[in-house]
Design an enzyme around this catalytic site. Structure first.
Site, PDB file in Angstrom:
ATOM      1  N   CYS D  98     -49.671   8.934  -2.760  1.00 41.19           N
ATOM      2  CA  CYS D  98     -50.561   7.442  -3.085  1.00 41.19           C
ATOM      3  C   CYS D  98     -51.650   7.515  -2.850  1.00 41.19           C
ATOM      4  O   CYS D  98     -52.159   8.659  -1.970  1.00 41.19           O
ATOM      5  CB  CYS D  98     -49.700   6.488  -0.932  1.00 41.19           C
ATOM      6  SG  CYS D  98     -51.237   5.542  -0.841  1.00 41.19           S
ATOM      7  N   CYS D 102     -54.364   0.542  -4.364  1.00 38.03           N
ATOM      8  CA  CYS D 102     -54.164  -0.701  -4.501  1.00 38.03           C
ATOM      9  C   CYS D 102     -54.038  -2.596  -3.938  1.00 38.03           C
ATOM     10  O   CYS D 102     -54.259  -3.159  -4.249  1.00 38.03           O
ATOM     11  CB  CYS D 102     -51.990  -0.603  -5.032  1.00 38.03           C
ATOM     12  SG  CYS D 102     -51.953   0.970  -6.014  1.00 38.03           S
ATOM     13  N   THR D 189     -53.660   2.253   4.876  1.00 34.67           N
ATOM     14  CA  THR D 189     -53.812   3.124   3.506  1.00 34.67           C
ATOM     15  C   THR D 189     -55.204   3.070   2.921  1.00 34.67           C
ATOM     16  O   THR D 189     -56.305   2.417   2.089  1.00 34.67           O
ATOM     17  CB  THR D 189     -53.077   2.532   2.723  1.00 34.67           C
ATOM     18  OG1 THR D 189     -52.114   2.155   3.235  1.00 34.67           O
ATOM     19  CG2 THR D 189     -52.722   3.175   1.302  1.00 34.67           C
ATOM     20  N   GLU D 255     -53.171   7.172   6.408  1.00 29.50           N
ATOM     21  CA  GLU D 255     -53.167   6.120   6.956  1.00 29.50           C
ATOM     22  C   GLU D 255     -54.068   6.180   8.049  1.00 29.50           C
ATOM     23  O   GLU D 255     -53.627   7.210   9.149  1.00 29.50           O
ATOM     24  CB  GLU D 255     -51.675   5.493   7.009  1.00 29.50           C
ATOM     25  CG  GLU D 255     -51.172   5.391   6.028  1.00 29.50           C
ATOM     26  CD  GLU D 255     -49.839   4.436   5.408  1.00 29.50           C
ATOM     27  OE1 GLU D 255     -50.618   3.459   5.827  1.00 29.50           O
ATOM     28  OE2 GLU D 255     -49.036   4.929   5.081  1.00 29.50           O
ATOM     29  N   HIS D 290     -48.526  -6.716  -4.387  1.00 27.01           N
ATOM     30  CA  HIS D 290     -47.933  -5.391  -3.980  1.00 27.01           C
ATOM     31  C   HIS D 290     -46.332  -4.893  -4.018  1.00 27.01           C
ATOM     32  O   HIS D 290     -46.413  -3.695  -3.918  1.00 27.01           O
ATOM     33  CB  HIS D 290     -49.231  -6.105  -2.531  1.00 27.01           C
ATOM     34  CG  HIS D 290     -49.029  -4.239  -2.187  1.00 27.01           C
ATOM     35  ND1 HIS D 290     -50.040  -3.375  -2.795  1.00 27.01           N
ATOM     36  CD2 HIS D 290     -48.945  -3.436  -0.979  1.00 27.01           C
ATOM     37  CE1 HIS D 290     -50.561  -2.810  -2.144  1.00 27.01           C
ATOM     38  NE2 HIS D 290     -50.258  -2.642  -0.717  1.00 27.01           N
ATOM     39  N   TYR D 294     -45.632  -1.530  -6.144  1.00 26.17           N
ATOM     40  CA  TYR D 294     -44.634   0.400  -5.161  1.00 26.17           C
ATOM     41  C   TYR D 294     -44.414   0.835  -7.046  1.00 26.17           C
ATOM     42  O   TYR D 294     -43.520   1.810  -6.632  1.00 26.17           O
ATOM     43  CB  TYR D 294     -43.946  -0.282  -4.536  1.00 26.17           C
ATOM     44  CG  TYR D 294     -44.736  -0.571  -3.223  1.00 26.17           C
ATOM     45  CD1 TYR D 294     -45.475  -1.218  -3.034  1.00 26.17           C
ATOM     46  CD2 TYR D 294     -44.569   0.853  -2.809  1.00 26.17           C
ATOM     47  CE1 TYR D 294     -46.586  -1.415  -1.541  1.00 26.17           C
ATOM     48  CE2 TYR D 294     -45.043   1.185  -1.485  1.00 26.17           C
ATOM     49  CZ  TYR D 294     -46.045  -0.003  -0.745  1.00 26.17           C
ATOM     50  OH  TYR D 294     -46.356   0.007   0.595  1.00 26.17           O
ATOM     51  N   CYS D 296     -45.666   2.667  -8.713  1.00 27.62           N
ATOM     52  CA  CYS D 296     -46.275   3.695  -8.644  1.00 27.62           C
ATOM     53  C   CYS D 296     -45.303   4.609  -7.775  1.00 27.62           C
ATOM     54  O   CYS D 296     -45.309   6.258  -8.677  1.00 27.62           O
ATOM     55  CB  CYS D 296     -47.459   3.824  -7.364  1.00 27.62           C
ATOM     56  SG  CYS D 296     -46.840   3.267  -5.948  1.00 27.62           S
ATOM     57  N   GLU D 444     -42.965   4.965   3.870  1.00 29.49           N
ATOM     58  CA  GLU D 444     -43.820   3.818   3.380  1.00 29.49           C
ATOM     59  C   GLU D 444     -43.449   2.963   2.090  1.00 29.49           C
ATOM     60  O   GLU D 444     -43.732   2.255   2.196  1.00 29.49           O
ATOM     61  CB  GLU D 444     -45.388   4.632   2.957  1.00 29.49           C
ATOM     62  CG  GLU D 444     -46.139   3.508   1.942  1.00 29.49           C
ATOM     63  CD  GLU D 444     -47.452   4.159   1.572  1.00 29.49           C
ATOM     64  OE1 GLU D 444     -48.296   5.308   1.868  1.00 29.49           O
ATOM     65  OE2 GLU D 444     -47.904   3.838   0.891  1.00 29.49           O
TER      66      GLU D 444
END
Lengths: 507, 507, 507, 507
Positions: D98, D102, D189, D255, D290, D294, D296, D444
């Site tokens: 991550c 974002c 995050t 996080e 959002h 994901y 990603c 996550e």
């Protein structure tokens, strides 16, 4: 004189006064109706197997002292229950459909223990009556149907609250000789092919539902009973010429609605009458047996796997790795059902009445797998089959003077395989995934013996979360004073598994 | 004097000359190493359960005449095998990890029948030697490790074809007293925690691989043996202060590489020496037992379901329908594994040597489910747990003067639940889905006793497609002369189900 | 004069000399045949939608300069392709079946770019001829069928190696005016309902298969063509009285075998003749379009979700959490198909000829989801429907004097819902999961545009493992000299995503 | 002077007064902490990519008129959103974790449209202030963190009902210059790696929650803020010598909990203050962006597929059909996520403020797939990897004088592959499926941007059952007067697809 085999069974059905509607016509003689006959053939197979494989499909009954068809046998051991499963799978293999006789077997077994316990509490004579009834049917070798599913009306209301009291079968009149019942039982498997029907309540009842707490046996052609035949996908193919397009022309299932109008049940055939507090026990024991009885579908699975393997062979792709892999997956899923089913039977315990009851958690797990895996097995069978399965011309075209040779030329499989055999196997796959026996292999797998949610509720009841939470908390070093909670579990699943559970729990 | 309980077992491991490398250091005393100790605790639990639940975890052995730990018992009935499964589940519940003793149990049982059959053919003395060995270990109550998995080198070459002959363990020298072996066994469960190790070949062998066909027992600290400890996810948390972050601080698994350099095996402890044609039988019987032994994971599943239920309760959402539904799904999957596992045990048959072997098809089906369902159960546990599971600060922060009160304030669960308990349960879920025991619950579930493809191959071997094709063709009215084909099936799965049923059950 | 709407389209089909066999009889007038008509109605809907929702279902063509039905439009932008998908979904919603016109649309588009590239290499006149043909059909507003799937014979042999040369359609004769072709195309969607058929090769060809490299257009009723109609599950219900039992009495799909015997194709309608090296390109571009065209099934999914929601409502259980959850799951799966399909269209690129081609990887991913999710959606629909779906009596019984009132009484849903409406919805679910349109929703979803394995092969070709291995090795600090390998990838999927992005978007 | 690249970014973080607790110690300089640094490296990659692949990762902003990093760009077209997805995938490929940026991007975009609409209603100055803020951060090229998730306390109570008012971040004091806030945001995050943090409410608010309706920006090291670092699986491996055992030693996620104690927000940085009725809009728009971000994870999926392919190659089994098939399945699942994600972006619409908002249904569908498929991809990666992945010794042992040569000898892969490289790839797979980046790839994926149930609720809201029921009823010939009902749908998903299509596309 008992019915000795399938052929005699078929004859035993002739000439009855049974009132069956199909396509809004009274059926003259169901035995001779081309759409009904395949379902009768499937029941006939349950007679022949008892002769051919008696160790599996027959048993010596302590009740009558005779060797009887296993479908009429009260289980005297866990092995008896396991043998039910094996027989169910074998009959599934031989017929590729629902052979309709498990409901009766499971009803007799659950009534056996339930009537015993009612009698213990209320000093009623039900268990003795049931034993007499069982002796008679064992002697005559009859088919017994069990009628449980009421039409239910408004599902938010109890039986006695329904605006129309007939939404659940109930006593409308009684005299010295017996009672009269009215109501309807929906989608009753093999009812017309039975000799006797046992009516039973379909759910937990309360005091005000007393008149609905009725269990009794009636002959299939008793006055006041009307049957309305259920349609199945592709049912009329059985009425067409030829045997190819039906896919499985010999065997099929049967479900009909049974409508009771003032049907008489004599006292000697009443096995519950007002003991509403035992309705739930009866239903739960019945579904416990019956959910595990769906092991029969592994026999159908064997047929479908075989059909998929055969068509792969005919198409010349039997050795392709992805085909092989799909056959393995189908087998794995099918055997998972079988394993969970026989595990439930093996883990049986003896009831107070002396017969054996299978494990409920595993029965629900088995049936829940049955609501999933046959659909995936069917999907994979269609994958292997290829699109031709749903685009082939009719048998008539295959036999046609013009079209026959064309189809013979163009629809050949690999060398050495006749076009007809290829088509026959494809029609069988169609039969089991879309057609007449898809009803039994898929939709009945979903809803028979209770829909998926019914199993989930039953699994939830027995999942013993407090017991499991304690395991987790012990390992996580969570300190709380929780001993009390643990005692509140409503089930004894783990006690049954681990045995000395009770002692183990005492800390 | 036998080892009597877990505490004595732990002491029995002290002071051995075992050579263990961990982080490139020789471990002085494994018993006292904080990273190793949890794995020893898990084995210790196998001793204590035999005292606490003897009906399940102990048995009277006909070999020694004594009551012995079930892990050292040669199965004398199908029920013995079922009790193995129940004990495995129970130990999984109590430890939440791999307790490492099944390999030995399954190795002894498969050697028992295999040595008998070797002796019958070759008049060798292996079975008698094995019985003597079993008597000794039953008397002493030892832990036996089974070393099977060679490192294999180039997988396209057989053992004797490898450029480096040591890629498979083999005899490098022999004298009158015995043989000397060299090679390495990879990821050996619980090896350092054992007293004896039995080396066995890992696959089917050919004549030229004769020197690789060696089975024998060696003490764990025999000269020439070196252990290199395997890392696990989050292993060093066991070396941190406190017990929270480990999740399950008491129990863990163990896998190490065992390197053999000219290790001596005396004649009396050799159970196969050159009978390469029996290597496959040994491996197949072992994996047949062992794949069903993965029923242990249902015990871990019970813990994880319990942890998920506990955290749902702590979060105040235990009664949300989707939470409830996920717990049911987890239970359903877990019990499906259990059902297929015990079904395999129940369907056992007696071998020529007199011990009992479980059903192979169902063992593979059980294990194949184990390669899937724990991952889904783990996924659902993470779903229920919430994201905090992977973002919580360390135990040190929870104990910190500044951070402690902040975390106490902000990370509370529902009223009445301490922050610490909430964190402890989350750490346990982390432990089982990402951390130290995820190795055992997930990855070992995938690869232990054979990777998924190994089960698929074994299922394929036994799926009896010819038998099933015949079922389909009969129903589809396909006419061919296929009787012959059917005879060629390489397996007898259905014979075992339908056929020899009666004899098998005779006890 | 162009066909203006559905009604005119139906009339346009009358009186043709088309030779159709069904049940071994020549069909007099397909338009009036009750079993064929529903498939014609479905095509008619493609005309009406162009009038009713022109922004989605019509487009201005640069070729003819006219506004044309989108099914006849050559895509001039990515948005054109996305609008195809939207129209496909909408028509699926409106008909609940296969509307049969996508093959032609996808064939025209793939031919458009392929003929351009053939001409570039060989100076042939195919592209110009195709444009003329397109102008004509756009002017007349015709339905075009694309005939690709040969019957294939022995699948291990190439077309020219087959013992019977007709196993693949091929040129048997040629003269100055054109060529003559013989062969058969299996399960051709909507062929009889088309005005023109374009024949195309079905696979990659080699030099020796030159005579099989033929593409050309023929009128549906050209001399020498025979159609043999394919059976569908429950097809004859369309021929029964009433409209209830059919479930969806108005719409259905159509697949037939087309047999060509010396069928003439004039030069002006030949678009490939011997350029065997372009057969693969044509097939790949066609399947690339067509696999994404299966987005239509999301329209059918919408209908089935709606039917499930309706029956849940009728049964009085619409607000049960498990019912709700199943509807969400069905929606999720359905939209996943939609998302992957339109993503493929949006990610289109311009071909050398100027039309637009969608992304191949995502097209395959979309279709692969289509081979799975409709089965699960169907399973869930059956779950929600309840068992009555497959056990209801016939419409005749519902209309019967005796049985009608009984059924009315007992099969009522919740208050305010007529029995008939309840039955109608259940019959629709039967229609889509077992009956006539299950053929389109399930089996055609499996095999249309290529069976699952075909998508897996295509995904494998494009998965760029070297590229991905490099990513992994970079992160794992693996040092090797691997730059060279990466260059060898046979695909440019990631280039299209990351690289040429900018240029592609420039319009 | 703006931050120009990753290296400058890293330097920009030095010397701040940020108060971070890790293992109960105040971290001196996070940039130099070996456990924190990998997360900083991941953010640094977001700077470098803007230089290296500017067409994808940078954009010209109409707000500042400059070319800016895409993470700071307000979307001016659907293509801008699609490019976000492409950049997200690419960064996932490059970091395997991550990259934490974002949240800020999605927060800025949702605030952009929401402040505009608040201002329209209440004549507030939020939108202008936000634009000023955006200009500043675009000029400086800052990292923005978005702090949304409150710790929530008792989930059955609203913010103002909590016994402890700090369970949700809220205004505790206000003066002329601004407001002071107290509360905590859980698992934030990349917060410590940001320059600014924007606090936002986490859910729908009511009038009495006015003080909780606060949005504003604060510097990361503002007085009153304390960070408590979250532990990750295997986090301390980053602190061990060497780089092998970490698997991915360079990159990781971050996080932490952010604790606010009377933290000041000046008026000019307040973007909502009391307009509780806009909290839901902000949250919904943010999660809409959002959930699609994901995508990603498909970049991480690419890495894991690559690692699986690499280890298969190293093990010499790359061409085994079952290995190949698993790689295809992983790719199929990965691309399904990608397809649904970019479909959501492509189907964007313009908001009143002028920026673009992606489709909500498809965003939820995308994220819902992300809660499932990475787990299955991870399972398959472990399947391909083999058991060695979790039993390998430590890097120290590989470097050890005694153990090194032994391991080198026995753990070799196929010829030509070094043991070290094999181990490195296995450690990467461990890292992504059990270790540090499994946190990002799995857990996550489950909970980030909302847990699965949150997506199901959102899908339920938009599934338009009335619309779909109407489709079904029309086809089933159900007659009711239902037009009215249809109008009541709370969503316009199908309108967006079918209706405003054309206008929406007009650019």
């Amino acid at each position: 004189m008992p019915i000795k085999n399938g052929a005699e069974y078929v004859e035993s059905l002739r000439g009855r006064k049974v009132k069956v509607y199909l396509f809004n016509e009274l059926v003259k003689e169901p035995v001779d109706h081309p759409m009904i006959r395949p379902s009768i053939n499937a029941v006939a197979a349950t007679y022949d197997i008892a002769n051919e494989e008696p160790e599996m499909a027959a048993a010596k009954s302590s009740i009558s002292g005779h060797n009887v068809n296993r479908f009429l046998h009260i289980a005297e051991s866990a092995d008896d229950l396991v043998n039910q499963n094996k027989m169910q799978r074998r009959l599934g293999q031989l017929t590729g459909t629902c052979f309709q006789r498990c409901v009766g077997m499971d009803a007799l077994n659950s009534l056996y223990s339930t009537t015993f316990e009612i009698d213990q509490k209320y000093k009623t004579p039900y268990h003795r009556r049931l034993i007499d009834f069982i002796k008679m049917i064992q002697r005559e070798n009859f088919v017994i149907g069990g009628a449980m599913t009421d039409t239910k009306g408004d599902r938010s209301l109890s039986p006695s609250q329904q605006p129309d009291p007939d939404m659940f079968l109930h006593i409308v009149k009684r005299d010295k000789k017996g009672v009269y019942v009215t109501g309807a039982k929906a989608h009753q498997t093999g009812c017309i092919n039975s000799h006797w029907i046992i009516v039973m309540p379909t759910m937990r009842l309360k005091a005000e539902d007393k008149d609905y707490a009725i269990v009794g046996a009636v002959p299939v052609d008793a006055p006041g009973i009307t049957y309305i035949y259920g349609r199945q996908s592709c049912d009329t193919r059985s009425m067409e010429e030829g045997d190819m397009d039906a896919g499985n022309s010999k065997f099929a299932g049967q479900e009909a609605m049974i409508v009771f109008e003032d049907v008489f049940i004599p006292n000697e055939l009443i096995f519950m009458d007002g003991e509403y507090d035992y309705a739930a026990m009866l239903v739960e024991r019945f579904t416990c047996y019956h959910r595990r009885s769906y092991v029969c579908k592994t026999g159908l699975g064997d047929v479908l796997i075989g059909a998929a393997a055969a068509i792969a062979d005919y198409n010349g792709v039997a050795s392709a790795s992805h085909i092989r892999d799909k056959l393995v997956e189908m087998t794995h899923l099918n055997e998972t059902i079988f394993g969970t089913g026989i595990a439930s039977s093996y883990q049986a315990h003896k009831t107070a009445s002396g017969n054996w009851q299978n494990d409920d958690m595993l029965a629900n797990v088995c049936k829940h797998n049955v609501t999933r895996f046959p659909y995936e097995i069917g999907r994979l069978a269609q994958d292997i089959a290829g699109g031709l399965m749903v685009t082939m011309p009719s048998e008539k075209d295959f036999r046609g003077k013009v079209t026959g040779p064309i189809l013979e030329k163009y629809l050949k499989g690999r060398k050495g395989v006749s076009t007809e055999n290829r088509v026959r196997i494809l029609r069988l796959i169609e039969n089991m995934t879309l057609g007449r026996n898809a009803v039994g292999y898929l939709t009945e797998s979903m809803h028979g013996a209770g829909s998926p949610q019914a199993q989930r509720i039953q699994i939830a009841r027995q999942m013993q979360l407090e017991y499991k939470k304690k395991l987790a908390k012990d390992l996580a070093n969570v300190k709380e004073g929780e001993a009390a909670e643990t005692a509140q579990e409503s089930t004894e699943y783990f006690d049954k598994i681990f045995g000395a559970g009770k002692k183990k729990k005492a800390k």
